[in-house]
Scaffold this active site. Structure first.
Site, PDB file in Angstrom:
ATOM      1  N   GLY A 102      -6.304  -2.720   0.498  1.00  0.00           N
ATOM      2  CA  GLY A 102      -6.332  -3.337   1.441  1.00  0.00           C
ATOM      3  C   GLY A 102      -5.625  -2.359   2.861  1.00  0.00           C
ATOM      4  O   GLY A 102      -4.835  -3.159   3.300  1.00  0.00           O
ATOM      5  N   ASP A 114     -13.943  -5.650  -2.970  1.00  0.00           N
ATOM      6  CA  ASP A 114     -13.080  -6.911  -2.757  1.00  0.00           C
ATOM      7  C   ASP A 114     -12.102  -6.543  -4.372  1.00  0.00           C
ATOM      8  O   ASP A 114     -12.356  -6.485  -5.270  1.00  0.00           O
ATOM      9  CB  ASP A 114     -13.979  -8.237  -3.279  1.00  0.00           C
ATOM     10  N   MET A 115     -10.834  -6.706  -3.822  1.00  0.00           N
ATOM     11  CA  MET A 115      -9.774  -6.218  -4.764  1.00  0.00           C
ATOM     12  C   MET A 115      -9.451  -7.217  -6.070  1.00  0.00           C
ATOM     13  O   MET A 115      -8.849  -6.859  -6.867  1.00  0.00           O
ATOM     14  CB  MET A 115      -8.125  -6.308  -3.931  1.00  0.00           C
ATOM     15  N   LYS A 119       0.491  -2.181   0.570  1.00  0.00           N
ATOM     16  CA  LYS A 119       1.300  -2.465   1.691  1.00  0.00           C
ATOM     17  C   LYS A 119       1.164  -3.714   2.556  1.00  0.00           C
ATOM     18  O   LYS A 119      -0.246  -3.909   3.099  1.00  0.00           O
ATOM     19  CB  LYS A 119       1.265  -1.404   2.571  1.00  0.00           C
ATOM     20  N   HIS A 144       2.153 -10.621   0.176  1.00  0.00           N
ATOM     21  CA  HIS A 144       2.695 -11.795   0.865  1.00  0.00           C
ATOM     22  C   HIS A 144       1.739 -12.625   1.417  1.00  0.00           C
ATOM     23  O   HIS A 144       2.079 -13.683   1.879  1.00  0.00           O
ATOM     24  CB  HIS A 144       3.697 -11.328   2.025  1.00  0.00           C
TER      25      HIS A 144
HETATM   26  N1  SAH Z   1      -2.488  -2.557   4.194  1.00  0.00           N
HETATM   27  C1  SAH Z   1      -2.567  -2.453   5.675  1.00  0.00           C
HETATM   28  C2  SAH Z   1      -3.088  -3.786   6.080  1.00  0.00           C
HETATM   29  C3  SAH Z   1      -2.534  -5.053   5.601  1.00  0.00           C
HETATM   30  S1  SAH Z   1      -3.412  -6.472   6.158  1.00  0.00           S
HETATM   31  C4  SAH Z   1      -1.241  -2.233   6.421  1.00  0.00           C
HETATM   32  O1  SAH Z   1      -0.185  -2.571   5.925  1.00  0.00           O
HETATM   33  O2  SAH Z   1      -1.338  -2.105   7.716  1.00  0.00           O
HETATM   34  C5  SAH Z   1      -4.187  -7.106   4.634  1.00  0.00           C
HETATM   35  C6  SAH Z   1      -5.354  -6.304   4.661  1.00  0.00           C
HETATM   36  O3  SAH Z   1      -5.965  -7.071   3.380  1.00  0.00           O
HETATM   37  C7  SAH Z   1      -6.399  -6.558   5.668  1.00  0.00           C
HETATM   38  O4  SAH Z   1      -6.653  -5.424   6.163  1.00  0.00           O
HETATM   39  C8  SAH Z   1      -7.439  -7.158   4.833  1.00  0.00           C
HETATM   40  O5  SAH Z   1      -8.896  -6.973   5.357  1.00  0.00           O
HETATM   41  C9  SAH Z   1      -7.270  -6.960   3.387  1.00  0.00           C
HETATM   42  N2  SAH Z   1      -7.963  -7.676   2.500  1.00  0.00           N
HETATM   43  C10 SAH Z   1      -7.879  -8.907   2.635  1.00  0.00           C
HETATM   44  N3  SAH Z   1      -8.523  -9.605   1.413  1.00  0.00           N
HETATM   45  C11 SAH Z   1      -9.177  -8.317   0.647  1.00  0.00           C
HETATM   46  C12 SAH Z   1      -9.722  -8.195  -0.406  1.00  0.00           C
HETATM   47  N4  SAH Z   1     -10.359  -9.417  -1.259  1.00  0.00           N
HETATM   48  N5  SAH Z   1      -9.972  -6.950  -0.938  1.00  0.00           N
HETATM   49  C13 SAH Z   1      -9.672  -6.046  -0.135  1.00  0.00           C
HETATM   50  N6  SAH Z   1      -8.801  -6.040   0.978  1.00  0.00           N
HETATM   51  C14 SAH Z   1      -8.611  -7.301   1.307  1.00  0.00           C
END
Ligand code: SAH
Length: 280
Positions: free
Chosen positions: A122, A165-166, A179, A183
């Site tokens: 993410g 997808d994580m 990061k 939350h």
């Molecule tokens: N880590 C980055 C973004 C945080 S926002 C930072 O701190 O700047 C959360 C991120 O999780 C978003 O960019 C969103 O696209 C990603 N995300 C949400 N669901 C996800 C999933 N199932 N698999 C991978 N990424 C995901």
């Protein structure tokens, strides 16, 4: 101007001249420490409007969040559907990452020492991963992100971007970075994500990798009242946007144990956030 001066955005001298304060100086665009993108994202109507749906959410029959009451979908479906929101949100996160990585690498650089590979799950548009790759050229860095984010990436640097997808799969690495991810999710979802992380890193028997979490630990900075207040605001924001939550140490510990991790270490150095290293 009176109101902005009163709230600390500007200061005013005896000749009625206004100047920037530390707060407004980090909102001046194109400076190295520029959080204006983050502020614009947090003031986007899609982020602010759902606060008005809190009452409807309380009365609803299991709606996931005030955001979903307001828009009929979750935040990540919205970034997929709405190009403007996707852009503003990703730029906002990148501006926070640029801001934070300066501090992260200076104060907590040791966290990345000795790693050969790291996947930022993410990791947005890759600001954090690129900064780590630059500071530690021997660490091979990748970002796992949703397709709607990866498809917008123009500048890749030496970071590899993987669309996925994580909850399904996290590619193997010495360390997984999360990061501002956990939350956004409830406890069960966090446990699912952390189980995928545990599969991605080296097992305890083979030397042990780690998960590096950058998130709020509630009450970690008691001596600084403004940090406490910001943590509580963030907690509200997470509830409204995605039924997520900021967590205290005991809540974090339970999630780590439920996902099969044995040990963790919290370093509370990043203002309202902390670095949590979690070991298998
Ligand atoms: N880590 C980055 C973004 C945080 S926002 C930072 O701190 O700047 C959360 C991120 O999780 C978003 O960019 C969103 O696209 C990603 N995300 C949400 N669901 C996800 C999933 N199932 N698999 C991978 N990424 C995901």
């Amino acid at each position: 101007m009176r109101m902005l001066t009163h709230s600390g955005i500007f200061s005013e001298n005896e000749e009625n001249m206004y100047s920037l304060t530390p707060v407004s100086s980090i909102l001046v665009q194109n400076k190295s420490l520029d959080l204006s993108g983050f502020l614009l994202a947090m003031l986007h109507p899609f982020v602010v409007n759902p606060f008005q749906s809190m009452s409807a959410w309380f009365k609803s029959d299991g709606e996931p969040s005030p955001f979903s009451v307001e828009y009929g979908c979750g935040v990540w479906e919205m970034t997929e559907r709405n190009f403007n929101f996707n852009t503003v949100f990703n730029e906002g996160m990148a501006s926070d990452s640029n801001f934070l990585t300066n501090v992260l690498l200076e104060e907590c650089g040791h966290v990345f020492e000795g790693l050969k590979s790291l996947v930022d799950v993410g990791g947005g548009t890759g600001s954090t991963a690129m900064a780590i790759a630059e500071a530690f050229p021997t660490v091979s860095c990748s970002v796992l992100e949703l397709p709607q984010v990866v498809s917008t990436i123009k500048e890749k640097g030496c970071v590899e971007f993987i669309a996925g997808d994580m909850f399904d799969y996290i590619p193997p690495a010495d360390a997984v970075l999360l990061k501002w991810i956990l939350h956004d999710w409830n406890d069960e979802e966090c446990v699912s994500i952390l189980k995928r992380c545990k599969e991605a890193i080296i097992s305890r028997e083979d030397g042990g990798g780690k998960v590096i979490i950058i998130d709020v630990v509630m009450g970690s900075n008691k001596c600084y009242e403004k940090s406490n207040t910001s943590q509580i605001y963030m907690d509200m924001l997470m509830m409204v946007m995605c039924n997520g939550a900021e967590r205290g140490e005991q809540e974090w510990e339970k999630i780590f144990i439920d996902s099969g991790f044995k040990d963790y270490k919290i370093t509370p150095t990043l203002g309202l956030r902390s670095v949590i290293e979690v070991y298998p």
